[in-house]
Design an enzyme around this catalytic site. Structure first.
Site, PDB file in Angstrom:
ATOM      1  N   ASN A  11       4.132   2.401   2.653  1.00 16.69           N
ATOM      2  CA  ASN A  11       4.110   1.305   1.681  1.00 16.69           C
ATOM      3  C   ASN A  11       4.124   1.956   0.299  1.00 16.69           C
ATOM      4  O   ASN A  11       3.102   2.460  -0.159  1.00 16.69           O
ATOM      5  CB  ASN A  11       2.843   0.466   1.885  1.00 16.69           C
ATOM      6  CG  ASN A  11       2.682  -0.603   0.816  1.00 16.69           C
ATOM      7  OD1 ASN A  11       3.585  -0.821   0.000  1.00 16.69           O
ATOM      8  ND2 ASN A  11       1.537  -1.268   0.802  1.00 16.69           N
ATOM      9  N   LYS A  13       4.363   0.657  -2.508  1.00 20.00           N
ATOM     10  CA  LYS A  13       3.777  -0.187  -3.565  1.00 20.00           C
ATOM     11  C   LYS A  13       4.719  -0.179  -4.776  1.00 20.00           C
ATOM     12  O   LYS A  13       5.930  -0.097  -4.592  1.00 20.00           O
ATOM     13  CB  LYS A  13       2.354   0.286  -3.887  1.00 20.00           C
ATOM     14  CG  LYS A  13       1.505   0.372  -2.597  1.00 20.00           C
ATOM     15  CD  LYS A  13       0.043   0.510  -2.806  1.00 20.00           C
ATOM     16  CE  LYS A  13      -0.645   0.578  -1.436  1.00 20.00           C
ATOM     17  NZ  LYS A  13      -2.095   0.655  -1.516  1.00 20.00           N
ATOM     18  N   HIS A  97      -1.062  -8.074   2.550  1.00 24.69           N
ATOM     19  CA  HIS A  97      -1.705  -6.846   2.061  1.00 24.69           C
ATOM     20  C   HIS A  97      -2.886  -7.228   1.169  1.00 24.69           C
ATOM     21  O   HIS A  97      -2.821  -8.212   0.435  1.00 24.69           O
ATOM     22  CB  HIS A  97      -0.706  -5.991   1.278  1.00 24.69           C
ATOM     23  CG  HIS A  97      -1.246  -4.623   0.996  1.00 24.69           C
ATOM     24  ND1 HIS A  97      -2.095  -4.375  -0.061  1.00 24.69           N
ATOM     25  CD2 HIS A  97      -1.092  -3.452   1.652  1.00 24.69           C
ATOM     26  CE1 HIS A  97      -2.436  -3.089  -0.035  1.00 24.69           C
ATOM     27  NE2 HIS A  97      -1.835  -2.505   0.990  1.00 24.69           N
ATOM     28  N   GLU A  99      -3.861  -6.134  -1.560  1.00 27.08           N
ATOM     29  CA  GLU A  99      -3.527  -6.271  -2.989  1.00 27.08           C
ATOM     30  C   GLU A  99      -2.876  -7.625  -3.271  1.00 27.08           C
ATOM     31  O   GLU A  99      -3.082  -8.215  -4.335  1.00 27.08           O
ATOM     32  CB  GLU A  99      -2.619  -5.100  -3.411  1.00 27.08           C
ATOM     33  CG  GLU A  99      -3.424  -3.815  -3.531  1.00 27.08           C
ATOM     34  CD  GLU A  99      -2.670  -2.540  -3.185  1.00 27.08           C
ATOM     35  OE1 GLU A  99      -1.432  -2.528  -3.250  1.00 27.08           O
ATOM     36  OE2 GLU A  99      -3.349  -1.545  -2.846  1.00 27.08           O
ATOM     37  N   GLU A 169      -6.580  -2.514   7.469  1.00 30.69           N
ATOM     38  CA  GLU A 169      -6.752  -1.760   6.238  1.00 30.69           C
ATOM     39  C   GLU A 169      -8.073  -2.154   5.582  1.00 30.69           C
ATOM     40  O   GLU A 169      -8.137  -3.169   4.869  1.00 30.69           O
ATOM     41  CB  GLU A 169      -5.601  -2.051   5.267  1.00 30.69           C
ATOM     42  CG  GLU A 169      -4.238  -1.673   5.812  1.00 30.69           C
ATOM     43  CD  GLU A 169      -3.246  -1.339   4.700  1.00 30.69           C
ATOM     44  OE1 GLU A 169      -2.678  -0.249   4.770  1.00 30.69           O
ATOM     45  OE2 GLU A 169      -3.074  -2.152   3.775  1.00 30.69           O
ATOM     46  N   GLY A 175      -6.517   3.546  -1.311  1.00 30.49           N
ATOM     47  CA  GLY A 175      -6.328   4.224  -2.585  1.00 30.49           C
ATOM     48  C   GLY A 175      -7.593   4.849  -3.146  1.00 30.49           C
ATOM     49  O   GLY A 175      -7.645   5.209  -4.316  1.00 30.49           O
ATOM     50  N   SER A 214      -6.069   5.491   2.810  1.00 31.42           N
ATOM     51  CA  SER A 214      -6.247   6.927   2.552  1.00 31.42           C
ATOM     52  C   SER A 214      -5.917   7.804   3.757  1.00 31.42           C
ATOM     53  O   SER A 214      -6.556   8.827   3.979  1.00 31.42           O
ATOM     54  CB  SER A 214      -7.663   7.216   2.035  1.00 31.42           C
ATOM     55  OG  SER A 214      -7.877   6.502   0.814  1.00 31.42           O
TER      56      SER A 214
HETATM   57  P1  13P Z   1      -3.433   4.409   0.515  1.00 34.42           P
HETATM   58  O1  13P Z   1      -2.837   5.178   1.675  1.00 34.42           O
HETATM   59  O2  13P Z   1      -2.916   4.853  -0.804  1.00 34.42           O
HETATM   60  O3  13P Z   1      -4.922   4.363   0.590  1.00 34.42           O
HETATM   61  O4  13P Z   1      -2.932   2.891   0.670  1.00 34.42           O
HETATM   62  C1  13P Z   1      -3.042   2.278   1.900  1.00 34.42           C
HETATM   63  C2  13P Z   1      -2.297   0.991   1.848  1.00 34.42           C
HETATM   64  O5  13P Z   1      -2.669   0.084   1.136  1.00 34.42           O
HETATM   65  C3  13P Z   1      -1.077   0.860   2.653  1.00 34.42           C
HETATM   66  O6  13P Z   1      -0.640  -0.446   2.691  1.00 34.42           O
END
Ligand code: 13P
Length: 252
Positions: A11, A13, A97, A99, A169, A175, A214
């Site tokens: 992903n 982002k 997601h 976010e 997640e 992150g 992560s």
């Molecule tokens: P990170 O791997 O940067 O923690 O993000 C995970 C994520 O949100 C994947 O959709």
């Protein structure tokens, strides 16, 4: 024994220029072994999907969107629909997601609509679920994940999970560099599978449940050997070809 094929999805982002993304796509394509047991996909920002399609067509790497509109077409300024993603060869689309849920106010009902809109055009939704740190601290993890799953199950039925992927997640691991321990992740993955199995065991056994938060080359191996972890949804580490490929190899 499990017959679930591992899936590692990146992903991206909101990251990457056209030039950087071209190099990243080339690097992933070049590093992918044709004998790879794991399925690999990337989900770039919308505007880079045509580039991904151009670079990855005919390769072992699939591509997808990070989001989609619940509508097919019409007066929805700034939105991208499922048919548009299909038109550019997307296989997958991430829905729900954290976010999107926290920054853009997507609630469970909206996520369920998007999940249905994806499947209606043959896209495979990657349905994200997961608790916040506060919810974990008050022992609400299972209740939150159950609620997020149940809204989709209620609207689309267990049969729809034949053509869907779930991603667990934990919001506190996204992150932050703070990964769930293999045990913490496995416990929630097992819970998710049992929630699906309560409706249909066969479907539950075939549904892939990815871990996200992560995940990196250095910790992928121990997470991916857990019995109910069928792959990863990778954020930061999917932006570097070598790091992403290390995770893909760990999934093999
Ligand atoms: P990170 O791997 O940067 O923690 O993000 C995970 C994520 O949100 C994947 O959709």
């Amino acid at each position: 024994m499990t017959k679930r094929r591992p899936l590692v999805a990146g992903n991206w982002k909101m990251n990457g220029s056209r030039t950087e993304s071209a190099a990243l796509l080339d690097g992933i394509k070049k590093g992918m072994s044709s004998a790879s047991k794991a399925e690999v996909a990337v989900c770039p920002p919308y505007i880079l999907i045509p580039l991904a399609a151009e670079k990855l067509v005919g390769s072992a790497v699939a591509w997808g969107g990070q989001n989609l509109s619940a509508h097919e077409s019409g007066a929805y300024t700034g939105e991208i629909s499922g048919p548009m993603l299909r038109d550019y060869g997307c296989t997958y689309v991430i829905v729900g997601h954290s976010e999107r849920r926290t920054l853009y106010g997507e609630n469970d009902a909206m996520v369920a609509e998007k999940y249905g809109a994806a499947q209606a055009v043959g896209l495979i939704p990657i349905l994200c679920v997961g608790e916040t740190l506060q919810e974990r601290e008050v022992n609400r993890t299972e209740a939150v994940v159950a609620r997020q799953l149940d809204v989709v199950l209620g609207k689309h039925g267990i049969g729809s999970f034949r053509n869907a992927v779930v991603a667990y997640e934990p919001v506190w691991a996204i992150g932050t560099g703070k990964t769930a321990t293999p045990r913490q992740a496995q416990d929630v993955h097992r819970f998710i599978r049992s929630r699906l199995a309560a409706r249909d065991k066969t479907v539950a056994e075939s549904t892939r449940i990815l871990y996200g938060g992560s995940m990196k080359g250095g910790n992928a191996g121990e997470l991916l050997t857990q019995p109910d972890i069928d792959g990863g949804l990778i954020g930061g580490a999917s932006l570097q070809a070598e790091e992403f490929l290390t995770i893909c190899r760990a999934a093999d």
